[in-house]
Design an enzyme around this catalytic site. Structure first.
Site, short mmCIF file in Angstrom:
data_model
loop_
_atom_site.label_atom_id
_atom_site.label_comp_id
_atom_site.label_asym_id
_atom_site.label_seq_id
_atom_site.Cartn_x
_atom_site.Cartn_y
_atom_site.Cartn_z
N THR B 162 49.93 26.54 45.96
CA THR B 162 50.82 25.89 44.99
C THR B 162 49.99 25.10 44.00
OG1 THR B 162 52.57 25.78 46.64
CG2 THR B 162 52.78 24.30 44.75
N GLU B 246 53.57 16.72 55.04
CA GLU B 246 54.04 17.89 54.29
C GLU B 246 55.28 18.47 54.95
OE1 GLU B 246 51.59 21.39 54.12
OE2 GLU B 246 52.90 22.33 52.65
N THR B 369 55.22 28.36 59.59
CA THR B 369 56.50 29.04 59.82
C THR B 369 57.25 28.39 60.99
OG1 THR B 369 55.45 30.55 61.38
CG2 THR B 369 55.55 31.28 59.07
#
Lengths: 265, 383
Positions: B162, B246, B369
């Site tokens: 990102t 995060e 994930t």
């Protein structure tokens, strides 16, 4: 120069506002509240004027302890101190103006700036009553020559200007079809229109500082104001639902409908 | 319905109103155009710096406000309501992964060189861990940094980064001792413009379209040893430490986005007429909305619980992993149900729901994930 401003707590127009089935009021569930947007504009204008001429901005609100939220908001924007008139229950415009009159007599500001109306009941009376009770000059619907997105606005020029001798105020007012410019002597009461300024955000340092700024508590009794309503709301009702529109074939058909059905001319 | 519940105080709610005003005035009207352009103006970083939003948890010495995690939590929630996950993520990366490790592990000189300008919106930061062949498996990273005198020579590739295209520096996870597995990982700050550092491409995505996501290549890229963050070979623990906030911020963003999704579903179903009444009046729809609100509330409470622990300085690994998984999956469910309630309109780009639906899907993937979250939870259970 000392300026007094108001911060009324009103229903947030973004929340879904429903009238109670019996018409006695609005349904409180799911409602959010905020400072009356016209008052927020008044706070902003007071802050700009006081920044230009140094002085205090005192913010006043009337209601239950819930109004502290709106007072803290104005304090976080930069107001110096707050006055809370502790009262539970409905008040009519006369009572509000009388209470403000007493607060003004106590605080002795040079100028009072308040929203031209509050967005809950849209009365547009308090500023005018207040000026009359105080015997001060009044200028309603203060607006601005520059557009809100102009450089002057971005540089936060005050819309209200002190006259050269600093004893009066130049106010641009919004009137039908244009603007009129008034000069009035101080002390004065000014009510704000929508296009006077773009209120600043309450910054994080401002929010932190607001925590320690004083909120003085007063009551109608302490101010010796009889707040018994002279005006009562008998019934609220929703505006009638709008009927679905129709499509017309051509301009003559449109003119015919406007003339004979809508009676537009 | 009130949702204050003990985590946030009056001043946090006041700050929430400020952020909401900023989002409504300065983001919402433009997100559609930014999504189409697949980028948002760089000036937004400066604007957010001006508003003090980039340094909420950082010390005043570097231009922050030292206000703490709870204010930033509010920012994450409200930012997610701008309607573009990409805008929210691109901005949030700047005050989470793009700066967090420097704040936690950097020297004063590194903080002055990178953290302070990042808080001021002058330098954009990125965090590079994931590689074409390794992600959460940090021990399996292949990008190497070989010491040569006063330099590390970096070789390898990073992907799904990102802000990778527009960043001024990237905090890079590299192998400084490849033979030592996860104990051979270090974090290096690599500046854009360093010879051998190239942006291979900007990646096209299902959602988060306004954010810039890049593949980065490093070929004999010489990085001064003074750019090493903390101790050599301590990168694994640094990365894990940074992941905590995060993940929490992703959970908070999911809660914020879900609030917006639920609100849109309620608004649409109240307005949409079918069979002679607003569809929200049908019991099947009312109950669906009630279930969605409950689903959101469950995820919110778990997220706030993890937030409270984190803000109190506890290393709540399991709770954070649970919150990240539950909240991001809840957001996907809500987006899907809201899209269904919108019917055909939900499938159209005229409404924001289809974007929420695409954006939400990143939640259970990014920052580890759901499966990785389960691994973390299982490990904490002693399994």
């Amino acid at each position: 120069m000392k300026i007094l401003v108001t911060a009324k707590r009103v229903e947030d127009p973004e929340s879904k506002i429903k009238v109670k089935p019996d018409g006695s009021g609005i349904v409180p569930e799911g409602l959010k509240y905020k400072i009356n947007p016209f008052d927020e504009i008044a706070v902003e204008e007071a802050l700009r004027l006081s920044a230009a001429h140094t002085g205090d901005v005192v913010v006043v609100s009337i209601g239950t302890k819930d109004v502290h939220e709106q007072l803290r908001h104005a304090l976080a924007m930069g107001a110096t101190k707050a006055v809370w008139v502790n009262h539970t229950g409905a008040l009519d415009q006369l009572a509000i103006a009388r209470l403000l009159q007493k607060v003004v007599e106590k605080e002795k500001p040079d100028l009072v700036i308040l929203g031209k109306q509050s967005i809950d009941d849209d009365q547009n009376q308090v500023g005018q009553y207040l000026a009359e009770f105080l015997g001060w000059s009044q200028a309603t619907f203060a607006s601005k020559v520059e557009a809100l997105d102009s450089d002057a606005e971005k540089n936060k020029q005050p819309g209200l200007k002190l006259t050269a001798d600093k004893k009066g105020l130049t106010v641009v007012r919004e009137v039908d079809g244009g603007l009129s410019t008034l000069e009035c002597s101080l002390p004065a009461v000014v009510t704000t229109d929508l296009r006077l300024n773009q209120p600043r955000y309450a910054s994080l340092p401002g929010i932190m500082k607001a925590k320690s700024k004083p909120i003085e508590e007063l009551t109608p009794a302490a101010l010796a104001v009889d707040v018994a309503p002279k005006l009562t709301v008998t019934k609220l009702s929703s505006p009638p639902a709008r009927k679905a529109g129709i499509k017309v074939a051509d301009v003559p058909a449109l003119v015919e409908k406007l003339k004979n059905e809508a009676k537009a001319f | 319905m009130n949702s204050g519940f003990g985590v946030f105080q009056e001043e946090h709610e006041a700050f929430r109103r400020t952020v909401k005003q900023v989002v409504d005035r300065e983001l919402k009207p433009f997100v559609r155009a930014w999504e189409e352009a697949e980028e948002f103006p760089l000036a937004l970083y400066r604007r957010f710096a001006e508003l003090g939003f980039l340094g909420l948890k950082y010390p005043e010495a570097y231009g922050g406000t030292d206000a703490g995690y709870l204010y930033e939590a509010v920012l994450h929630e409200e930012l997610a309501k701008c309607g573009s996950g990409g805008v929210a993520a691109g901005l949030a990366a700047q005050f989470t992964i793009g700066t967090g490790p420097i704040h936690l592990f950097g020297t004063d000189a590194q903080k002055r060189a990178f953290l302070a300008p990042a808080i001021a919106g002058q330098k954009i930061g990125a965090f590079g861990v994931t590689e074409p062949d390794a992600g959460s498996d940090v021990a399996g990273l292949r990008t190497t940094a070989r010491r040569e005198g006063d330099y590390y020579v970096v070789n390898g590739a990073k992907t799904y980064i990102t802000n990778g295209v527009r960043c001024d520096y990237v905090i890079l996870a590299v192998k400084t001792a490849p033979e030592k597995g996860h104990k051979g990982v270090s974090l290096l700050i690599v500046e854009k413009g360093t010879q051998g550092f190239t942006v291979a491409k900007k990646l096209k995505k299902l959602g988060w379209r306004a954010s810039d996501t890049a593949e980065l290549h490093f070929e004999d890229c010489r990085v001064p040893v003074t750019n090493l963050l903390g101790d050599e070979n301590n990168g694994f623990f640094q990365i894990m430490g940074n992941f905590a906030w995060e993940r929490l911020s992703l959970a908070l963003g999911a809660v914020g986005a879900a609030e917006d999704i639920l609100e849109q579903a309620m608004r649409f179903t109240r307005e949409r007429q079918a069979f002679g009444q607003a569809v929200a009046k049908f019991q099947v729809v009312r109950h669906r909305l009630a279930e969605m609100a409950t689903d959101l509330e469950c995820a919110r409470q778990l997220t706030y619980h993890a937030l409270k622990l984190h803000a109190a300085g506890e290393y709540a690994l399991a709770q954070t992993a649970m919150a990240k998984k539950v909240a991001t999956e809840m957001c996907c469910r809500l987006a899907d149900q809201a899209l269904q309630l919108h019917g055909g309109a939900g499938y159209m780009q005229e409404f924001d729901i289809e974007r929420h639906w695409r954006d939400a899907r990143l939640g259970p993937i990014g920052g580890g994930t759901s499966e990785i979250m389960n691994e973390i939870i299982a490990k904490q259970l002693g399994l």
